[in-house]
Enzyme design. Sequence first.
Site, PDB file in Angstrom:
ATOM      1  N   HIS A 130      97.240  43.499   5.851  1.00  0.00           N
ATOM      2  CA  HIS A 130      96.060  42.477   5.975  1.00  0.00           C
ATOM      3  C   HIS A 130      96.198  41.096   5.648  1.00  0.00           C
ATOM      4  O   HIS A 130      95.685  40.321   5.891  1.00  0.00           O
ATOM      5  CB  HIS A 130      95.259  43.316   4.923  1.00  0.00           C
ATOM      6  N   HIS A 154      99.955  48.870   4.262  1.00  0.00           N
ATOM      7  CA  HIS A 154      98.508  48.743   4.747  1.00  0.00           C
ATOM      8  C   HIS A 154      97.910  47.364   4.293  1.00  0.00           C
ATOM      9  O   HIS A 154      97.556  46.543   5.037  1.00  0.00           O
ATOM     10  CB  HIS A 154      97.581  49.927   4.523  1.00  0.00           C
TER      11      HIS A 154
HETATM   12  N1  BES Z   1      89.915  46.890   3.358  1.00  0.00           N
HETATM   13  C1  BES Z   1      90.020  48.019   3.158  1.00  0.00           C
HETATM   14  C2  BES Z   1      88.948  48.866   1.881  1.00  0.00           C
HETATM   15  C3  BES Z   1      87.815  48.505   2.123  1.00  0.00           C
HETATM   16  C4  BES Z   1      87.068  48.776   3.460  1.00  0.00           C
HETATM   17  C5  BES Z   1      86.644  48.230   1.094  1.00  0.00           C
HETATM   18  C6  BES Z   1      85.744  48.438   3.721  1.00  0.00           C
HETATM   19  C7  BES Z   1      85.344  48.018   1.197  1.00  0.00           C
HETATM   20  C8  BES Z   1      84.689  48.253   2.549  1.00  0.00           C
HETATM   21  C9  BES Z   1      91.364  48.575   2.763  1.00  0.00           C
HETATM   22  O1  BES Z   1      92.425  47.639   3.292  1.00  0.00           O
HETATM   23  C10 BES Z   1      91.806  50.067   3.117  1.00  0.00           C
HETATM   24  O2  BES Z   1      91.544  50.164   4.481  1.00  0.00           O
HETATM   25  N2  BES Z   1      92.199  50.995   2.360  1.00  0.00           N
HETATM   26  C11 BES Z   1      92.438  52.203   2.809  1.00  0.00           C
HETATM   27  C12 BES Z   1      94.015  52.281   2.663  1.00  0.00           C
HETATM   28  C13 BES Z   1      94.700  53.129   3.641  1.00  0.00           C
HETATM   29  C14 BES Z   1      93.965  52.914   5.125  1.00  0.00           C
HETATM   30  C15 BES Z   1      96.054  53.314   3.584  1.00  0.00           C
HETATM   31  C16 BES Z   1      91.886  53.147   1.794  1.00  0.00           C
HETATM   32  O3  BES Z   1      91.170  52.780   0.921  1.00  0.00           O
HETATM   33  O4  BES Z   1      91.692  54.255   2.234  1.00  0.00           O
HETATM   34 ZN    ZN Z   2      92.400  48.032   5.454  1.00  0.00          ZN
END
Ligand code: BES
Ligand code: ZN
Length: 612
Positions: free
Chosen positions: A308, A304
Amino acid sequence: MAPVDPHSFADSDHPFATHVALSLYVDFSTSSINGTALISLPSPHSGTLTLDTRSLHIATVLHSETLTPLPHDLSSPPDPIKGQALTVTLSSQSSFLVSFSTSPSSSALQWLSPPQTSGKAAPFVYTQCQAIHARSIFPCQDTPAARICYSARLNIPASLCAVMSAARVSRREPRPGEAAPACPDAAWCAEDRLVEEFEMAQRIPPYLFAFAVGEIKGREVGPRTWVYAEGGPEVVDAAAREFAGTEEMILVGEKLFGPYEWERFDLLVLPPSFPYGGMENPRMVFLTPTVIRGDASGAQVVAHELAHSWTGNLITNKTNEHFWLNEGFTTYAERRIVEAVQGEERASLNIGIGWKGLNDEMERFKDNMEFTKLKQNQSGVDPDDVYSQVPYEKGFHFLWRVERQIGRDAFDQFLKKYIATFKFQSLDTETFVDFLKANVPGIEHEVDLETWVYGTGIPSDATEPVSSVYSKIVSLAKEFTLGRMPGEEEVAEWQGQEWELYLENLPRPAEPSQVAALDARFSLAESRDWEVKVAFLEWAISSGCNEYFTAVEKALKEVGRMKYLRPLYTVLVQGAAKEEGKVLAQRLFAEARESYHPIAQGVVETILSKHL
Ligand code: BES
Ligand code: ZN
């Protein structure tokens, strides 16, 4: 005078800064940073320029050459979401120097004392800037519409190490005057201090600014990947084993989406309080230690964050109202990578888990349907309060729907062209839709784009995944209502994600005796897999099984990942055992609060304040 982003004070009449040079004195004794930011504009500007700040003390704003003071104003009181606007008045300057300090409550920074780390010997600090927290580290136009390059000098205790989401330039002795006027030379150049210098030459949105300082060690796991972690060598070794397949995933990503543009793809494993599963900081992804399970399942989170690198970091949502452009595309891209390296069954299991999550969000937002849309109106809304699976999963299903319509080959070509066309730009939903229509003529007659992009709920042409493993697990879960528990042989092959899917599809509330019986047979509350443990505990509490309070308490004191805090605190205050649950939630939060990241503290506070 018009705002460019509902979450920023940045003004459309002002130029966007293109570069910032930071000198940061990282002070563990006061949990704060003293620093300067030399902010550069593309050309000389006269008149006002507005920057975002939150919890920052602004000491001076100076002409960058003469070092004479420039007029400035800090708006007060702070806006609860946006913080304080720093308005500087320029007369034909193309750069200026702000000297500032952060406060211990700066929302992007978590300061950990030695006992709060795995290594126990040294303090640790790290950042988390998405969506709108960069402004609590340094003054900036904190909107993803404004992309910047930066350089940074981090002045740290000589016994520690700094890593950044940027290229490392050097580790060296501090030099006098480097952080003037924010930090006196006596402190900056003290014997026990060192400077680590970094450079980010590619234009990034401010939310991708990231660093960590602590007793950090690293190990090579691939030609462009090192894994770093705080704690003993066993943490780094376990992480290296878990992520051994990273290079293979990068190669798959390049084949599907075009060249990897960020040179390095390093991984940093953070302490357990890291509030997310992963954060896609370019060149160095940040990860929760809960993904290290010893069965390489952490690869999904890495897939994931890696995805990005194309969708999110190369093409960035213009404001958080277009967040689905980041997460929907990335969820789609993640599953394509997973499919290529782990097979179709595994990918469809992920789609199935996401499908359940998406349907649950519809229930959560039933009185607030705005947040079931892809493009959302977020004026007056804190992005952390409305963070949900909708941008991820509805976004995924939209792209999957288009893929089914035009065929995979055509869709792959379209994606590659989309990325090549808009790379290093910040994009809005409308521009994407126009690009889709222009490149897939007639698509608007075949897929109802209006409903998908601007409508509420789940469109009727979204589909569940079709796979034998997925259907088998979902029907097994349905049979549980009839009192049938899976047999040992039926689950013999199950890994964490199979259990996760099963648990999420169980009836709730269930008979408490049945909950206990399932746990007695499969030891789910004790699972090493956090997804399984939390899914089980949530289900157990929602079924009124108060005997799991102790296990919930233990879990909530061990980790700070919001994916686990949210459901567990919510079920405590809302579940079948709510009266006792509320008492527990309150006590627990009072005790655990300090160990959570400020963003997670805010999220738990919101949950509790709604229900207590
Ligand atoms: N970019 C996000 C994390 C995020 C989103 C931080 C909004 C702050 C504000 C990251 O790429 C994400 O989506 N992480 C997921 C991983 C999963 C989908 C595999 C998570 O943290 O659960
Ligand atoms: Zn994400």
